[in-house]
Design a protein around this motif. Structure first.
Motif, PDB file in Angstrom:
ATOM      1  N   TYR A  57     -15.430 -26.851  50.595  1.00 46.58           N
ATOM      2  CA  TYR A  57     -15.812 -28.175  49.947  1.00 46.58           C
ATOM      3  C   TYR A  57     -14.630 -28.765  49.275  1.00 46.58           C
ATOM      4  CZ  TYR A  57     -18.073 -30.882  46.198  1.00 46.58           C
ATOM      5  OH  TYR A  57     -18.509 -32.011  45.338  1.00 46.58           O
ATOM      6  N   GLU A  79     -21.503 -19.132  39.553  1.00 49.85           N
ATOM      7  CA  GLU A  79     -21.231 -20.129  40.106  1.00 49.85           C
ATOM      8  C   GLU A  79     -19.675 -19.968  40.087  1.00 49.85           C
ATOM      9  OE1 GLU A  79     -25.165 -20.349  39.763  1.00 49.85           O
ATOM     10  OE2 GLU A  79     -23.804 -20.678  37.809  1.00 49.85           O
ATOM     11  N   TYR A  99     -16.047 -29.037  38.346  1.00 50.02           N
ATOM     12  CA  TYR A  99     -16.923 -28.977  39.304  1.00 50.02           C
ATOM     13  C   TYR A  99     -17.648 -27.398  39.143  1.00 50.02           C
ATOM     14  CZ  TYR A  99     -15.363 -32.463  42.365  1.00 50.02           C
ATOM     15  OH  TYR A  99     -14.761 -33.696  42.779  1.00 50.02           O
ATOM     16  N   LEU A 101     -20.137 -25.280  41.347  1.00 46.41           N
ATOM     17  CA  LEU A 101     -20.481 -25.158  42.632  1.00 46.41           C
ATOM     18  C   LEU A 101     -21.236 -23.823  42.533  1.00 46.41           C
ATOM     19  CD1 LEU A 101     -17.586 -26.174  44.685  1.00 46.41           C
ATOM     20  CD2 LEU A 101     -19.413 -27.580  44.198  1.00 46.41           C
ATOM     21  N   GLY A 105     -22.092 -24.007  48.103  1.00 41.87           N
ATOM     22  CA  GLY A 105     -21.359 -24.992  48.162  1.00 41.87           C
ATOM     23  C   GLY A 105     -21.877 -26.245  47.489  1.00 41.87           C
ATOM     24  N   ASN A 106     -23.106 -26.106  46.855  1.00 45.78           N
ATOM     25  CA  ASN A 106     -23.619 -27.478  46.277  1.00 45.78           C
ATOM     26  C   ASN A 106     -23.472 -27.474  44.683  1.00 45.78           C
ATOM     27  OD1 ASN A 106     -25.174 -27.947  48.540  1.00 45.78           O
ATOM     28  ND2 ASN A 106     -26.200 -26.262  48.243  1.00 45.78           N
ATOM     29  N   ASN A 107     -23.140 -28.658  44.321  1.00 42.84           N
ATOM     30  CA  ASN A 107     -23.026 -28.938  42.819  1.00 42.84           C
ATOM     31  C   ASN A 107     -24.166 -28.551  41.953  1.00 42.84           C
ATOM     32  OD1 ASN A 107     -20.337 -29.954  42.262  1.00 42.84           O
ATOM     33  ND2 ASN A 107     -20.837 -31.279  43.872  1.00 42.84           N
TER      34      ASN A 107
END
Length: 595
Positions: A57, A79, A99, A101, A105-107
């Motif tokens: 990312y 996370e 951040y 994640l 790999g997604n917020n």
């Protein structure tokens, strides 16, 4: 790839090597000392036989903070949480980002969170501040202290208009069930805030210079938690280069502060190095000769025999503690620099661990290690620990015998960027499925995630990230989870003792000896025939076996613990604890099962 353009005052040029580094400072108020060093550029080689990430990312922003893991949204899976600078407007010092994640790999919803006005070089601290059952994220920028809920909303009472460049610590100092925020500010104050933004009684405390990132533990076994921190900036004035220790009410502990050779740019580490029931404080100080010093102090400020030891250019690498050689004691690991990056390793008496120091040779430029090592089992052998460390452009992983773990070193590519600090590696079992995951980041802002099939032995999770845990306590104290008895109130008589198990390490059996004094001993509450228990626990505090649970007359006893029988069935290699209780007496010993 987005490049970072900085004012010329922050550009480090090495003219003798035709090599340049774009340099980011973590510190708003520079003190004039050169803490980061790079040598000439080396020839490049092909990178082969490397581990392969599941995803990468790109934050497109420099990362100078450590990576952290926590179950922020309460779904049962941890996370990745990290703070960054921000280059949206072309100025990396104009804003900061946080951040959160997931393991794909997604917020998460509400993230990343952007704070305008100043960058965030500090590592996030994570914990349930307000005791509502959900995690909060705490971090300071150069201008403010922020506390966010799991969705990125400000918690009432925050932000506070006090800036920092170093990491806060979360701890329940007053034992009311709410975590306090121990916050070192660039205004030379060390604050302790409660969950509602009010100050804990006795705080803040003012230092001659900015305090560094603190560590917290009950160092003197009085049942209360103490705060350890040193002067972070220099040169300082008439009260130079000191490490402080405070009680939770703000009073200075007898024997402190202690004077060191220079400022403390890294964070102290606390642990019972020799497994004698008392805790030691490990700290590194800067020296303008570049021969930095590693100190070990006891709870009264006395320097331990064998220290200080020289650790060249180790000033920016926070020490990590772990049982490297399986002897049941904690060793000290820290990064530095000689001709290239180097890992130093020391026993509790200052002697060097076998095969240390270790040179971390790699292509490209080299500089002093400005991250904290991780000490965990990452290769699935479940019998020994590995050490993971970030150098310039590379992640190294070595076995406890200093041989290289397969697939390493891993090329992380800092893209000719550097900073006062770098992103320390993170090792964890994010989904609690028994397999190990690890996360690395480049200073350039790319996060690399690895979901391996290797078995993760949590018994060897000594130091899995910068400052040890999500609350950034800086202390490794597994024994404290076993007892609520205030051991400091009772002196152990010579005839009442729990001896170290033998053999240790062991496989599969070991013998444990203990002695019980006369029944009229006040340690047994004055009662005749007091109840005696001897139990075995894992490092998480889970009971593994009960070896004794009956009234015992005075005398000497020996019992055998078999890791292949009863509740000890199929135990994995790792650290365990045997604990003897009798009346008011409590004693714990560390045991190492090595298959």
């Amino acid at each position: 790839m987005k490049k970072i353009l900085l004012p010329i005052t922050f550009l480090l040029i090495l003219s003798n090597a035709n090599f340049s580094q774009t340099y980011l400072s973590s510190d708003k108020n520079q003190d004039g000392n050169n803490y980061l060093f790079f040598n000439e550029q080396k020839s490049s080689t092909e990178h082969i036989n490397q581990i392969v990430p599941d995803w990468i990312y790109d934050t497109k922003a420099p990362i100078l903070s450590g990576l952290k893991s926590a179950d922020v949204n309460g779904d049962g899976i941890k996370e990745i949480v990290v703070s960054t600078f921000d280059t949206t407007d072309g100025n990396p010092y104009g804003a900061g980002l946080i951040y959160v994640l997931d393991t794909d790999g997604n917020n998460l919803t509400g993230w990343p969170k952007r704070m305008v006005g100043a960058p965030i070089p500090a590592t996030v601290s994570i914990g349930d501040i307000n005791h509502d059952g959900a995690m909060e994220i705490v971090v300071g920028s150069w201008n403010q202290l922020f506390v966010f809920d799991y969705q990125g909303n400000n918690i009432p009472g925050f932000p506070k208009n006090f800036g920092t460049s170093v990491t806060a610590t979360l701890y329940d100092l007053d034992k009311d069930g709410y975590l306090e925020i121990i916050y070192p500010s660039s205004n030379k104050n060390l604050y302790v805030f409660k969950y509602d933004g009010s100050s804990l009684t006795g705080w803040p405390q003012t230092l001659p210079e900015m305090p560094g990132s603190p560590a917290v533990a009950d160092i003197d076994n009085d049942g209360e938690f103490e705060i350890i921190a040193g002067t972070f900036q220099g040169p300082v004035g008439p009260d130079p280069y000191k490490m402080y220790a405070w009680e939770s009410n703000g009073s200075i502990i007898n024997g402190f502060p202690v004077t060191l050779s220079g400022v403390i740019k890294s964070t102290p580490a606390i642990g019972d190095l020799d497994n004698d029931g008392t805790k030691e404080i490990v700290v590194i100080s800067y020296d303008d000769t570049d021969e930095d010093s590693l100190y070990v102090f006891d709870a009264t400020g006395n320097l331990r025999t064998g220290f200080p030891v020289g650790v060249r250019y180790a000033r920016l690498s926070s020490p990590a503690l772990g049982d490297i050689d399986g002897d049941g004691n904690l060793e000290i690991i820290v990064g530095g620099f000689t001709s290239t990056e180097i890992l130093y390793g020391f026993h509790q008496d200052g002697s060097v661990i076998q095969n240390f120091p270790v040179l971390l040779n790699h292509p490209g430029s080299a500089g002093n290690i400005n991250t904290s090592p991780a000490i965990c089992d990452i290769d699935g052998d479940t019998t020994t620990v590995e050490i993971v460390a970030k150098t310039n452009d590379y992640i190294f992983a070595i076995h406890n015998d200093t041989t290289t773990v397969s697939g390493f070193p891993y090329f992380i590519d800092d893209e000719n960027q550097s900073g006062t600090y770098g992103p320390s590696p993170l090792v964890d079992d994010f989904d609690d499925n028994g397999d190990v995951e690890y996360v690395f980041a480049s200073i350039a802002g790319k996060i690399h995630f690895f979901n391996t099939q290797y078995t993760y032995n949590k018994n060897f999770e000594f130091w899995n990230s910068y400052k040890h845990d999500t609350q950034n306590s800086g202390s490794i104290l597994p024994i404290e989870i076993f007892t609520d008895v205030n051991e400091a109130n009772y002196e152990t008589p010579k005839e009442f003792e729990l001896m170290q198990n033998y053999p240790n390490p062991f496989n599969p059996t070991t013998k444990i000896k203990f002695t019980i004094p006369a029944a009229h001993s006040p340690l047994l509450g004055g009662a005749r025939g007091g109840l005696v228990t001897l139990k075995v626990y894992d490092v998480l505090g889970n009971e593994i076996a009960t070896l004794v649970n009956e009234e015992k007359p005075a005398g000497s006893y020996e019992v055998e613990f078999n890791s292949h029988s009863g509740k000890g069935q199929n135990l994995v290699s790792g650290v365990y604890f045997c604990q003897l209780r009798a009346g008011n007496f409590v004693k714990t010993k560390k045991m190492v099962l090595m298959k």
